[in-house]
Every structure is written in structure tokens, then in C-alpha cells.
Scaffold this motif. Structure first.
Motif: not given
Lengths: 159, 99
Positions: B25-26, B93, B95-98
Motif C-alpha cells: 500500500g501507501q 502495511f 490499515p486495510v481499505t478493501g
């Protein structure tokens, strides 16, 4: 009981998925499906596309675990989870959750539980692409609150 | 190298080896790095491992140590006091954003 997990770049057919959930299934009276789409507006600017990245291996294990947790809470005979990765244009399908159960309440709740857990735990990251820029999506507190609701229901059940 | 506090010195040779480190990710974009291999002599905590990475790459500090970074050890979500050993896969990574 069956669980189907797919992380893929290509699109999926909701009709085919629904058909597979219903096919040769004489015991379940309820099928609930959820489909997530790429939205037009997210943070105020015009989104052209989304880019989705994931952690191969860990993502599939987490989705399997989420589905198994749902099956311990509700009688869900069949579960199908599909999540797309890569570049997705506006209006494209991102995610599919389909469940079957004998009765509707378990199917409704089970599908919502899976989506709430997926949003909070599955290792996907979204980047929004605008006309001239891009931006990684931030985690939303509202997703955490949606998950907390299930945990408080579980605690109430234990009391 | 930061040594794990519970490491038996006699096990040092057996414990030496590579850790595969992944970024997503970022974080991957900011660090300009998606993976690297790190040699460790003895097991060490994830917190110490992060500190070692920052010592080697000082400009990573604000992203690795000051931000809300999650960590998975061998594809299982882990806390910063868990021990990293040779042969492990360690991923960092946001925090997730799916979904």
C-alpha cells in the motif's frame, strides 16, 4: 458446507455466482448476495478509477477464516467471496459476497458480517485515481464501528 | 545488530539467516521499496527489527516508527513484541481499505 474464495483481476458474473449458490441445493431457502461497485464520488473529487492491491497468500487465508467464522455463528451452507484487484474503472464490480441458509435472517446477517469483517481485516489497499492525481484511501472509522457491533452482539450472547 | 533478549548464544549459528520483508500500500510507495532481504544473527522482536531497518534507512523513520503501521509475521497479524527468526516472512502495511 462449502466455501469458495477468489481474489482475481477479471470481472465476475453475479448471475453465475447466484446460480452456483442455488444449484442442486434443496435444503436452503435463502440466498443473499452483496455486490460492491466502484463509486463515482469518494472524497469530493472525481474518481476515474480505483487501484486495488493485496497481500497474496495472506488475503486468501483471511477471507477463508472470515467465512469459517461466519459458519460458526450462522448456519450458512454455501459461501462465495470474490474480491478483485488491479485497476477498476467507475461502475465496475469490486467485491461479491454470497451466502445460502435455511432461513433469511441467517443469510442476511451472515453476508453483512462477512462484509464488515472483510472491510476491517482483509489485506487489501485502495488507491483512488483522479484526472491529474492519485490518493491512497484512508481507513474509515465507520467500518470499525460496523465491526464493533458484531463483537458487542457476541458479548451480549455470552451474558 | 540487535539481539533478542531470550536468545541462547549456542543457538546463534542455527538462528542466523534471512528474513524476507514485504511492504504494501501507501507504505510501499513512500519507502520506494516493495521487498527486501535482511540478514539476522539472532531472533529479535518486531519492534527491534523495525528499529534496525530505520537505522539502516533513517528517512524511513516517520513512516515505519511514527505512523500507524500494521505488521504480519508469516502472514499472521502480529504485535511488536513477537520474535522474528531466520526464514520468517515479515510484512508491514497501513490499515486495510478493501471491500
Amino acid at each position: 458446507m462449502s466455501i469458495s474464495i477468489n481474489v482475481q483481476t477479471h470481472d465476475f458474473s453475479v448471475g453465475e455466482q447466484h446460480g452456483a449458490l442455488c444449484s442442486n441445493n434443496k435444503s436452503d431457502g435463502a440466498v443473499v448476495t452483496f455486490t460492491g461497485l466502484v463509486r463515482e464520488f469518494s472524497s469530493g473529487d472525481n474518481v476515474i478509477a480505483l487501484e486495488l492491491e493485496h497481500y497474496p497468500g495472506m488475503t486468501e487465508q483471511l477471507l477463508q477464516s472470515i467465512a469459517e467464522q461466519a459458519q460458526t455463528r450462522w448456519q450458512l451452507a454455501r459461501i462465495s467471496i470474490i474480491h478483485r484487484v488491479g485497476y477498476l474503472a467507475l461502475g465496475e464490480q469490486i467485491v461479491f459476497v454470497g451466502v445460502t441458509s435455511r432461513h433469511r435472517q441467517a443469510a442476511f446477517e451472515g453476508a453483512q458480517f462477512i462484509m464488515d469483517y472483510l472491510k476491517n481485516h482483509a489485506t487489501f489497499w485502495k488507491k483512488e485515481h483522479f484526472k491529474d492525481s492519485s490518493n491512497w484511501v484512508e481507513f474509515k472509522q465507520s467500518d470499525k464501528q460496523a465491526l464493533d457491533k458484531w463483537q458487542s452482539i457476541e458479548q451480549d450472547a455470552i451474558k | 545488530m540487535v539481539a533478542g533478549s531470550e536468545t541462547n548464544l549456542n543457538d546463534t549459528d542455527a538462528a542466523a539467516g534471512h528474513v524476507n520483508v514485504l511492504f504494501f500500500g501507501q507504505l510501499k510507495e513512500r519507502l520506494k521499496c516493495d521487498k527486501l532481504t535482511v540478514e539476522i544473527a539472532t531472533p529479535l522482536s518486531i519492534k527491534a527489527f523495525k528499529h534496525m531497518l530505520v537505522e539502516q534507512n533513517p528517512h524511513w523513520q516517520s513512516w515505519l516508527e511514527e505512523r500507524d503501521v500494521l505488521c504480519a509475521l508469516n502472514q499472521t497479524m502480529s504485535s511488536s513484541d513477537e520474535l522474528v527468526k531466520a526464514g520468517d516472512e515479515l510484512a508491514f502495511f497501513p490499515p486495510v481499505t478493501g471491500g
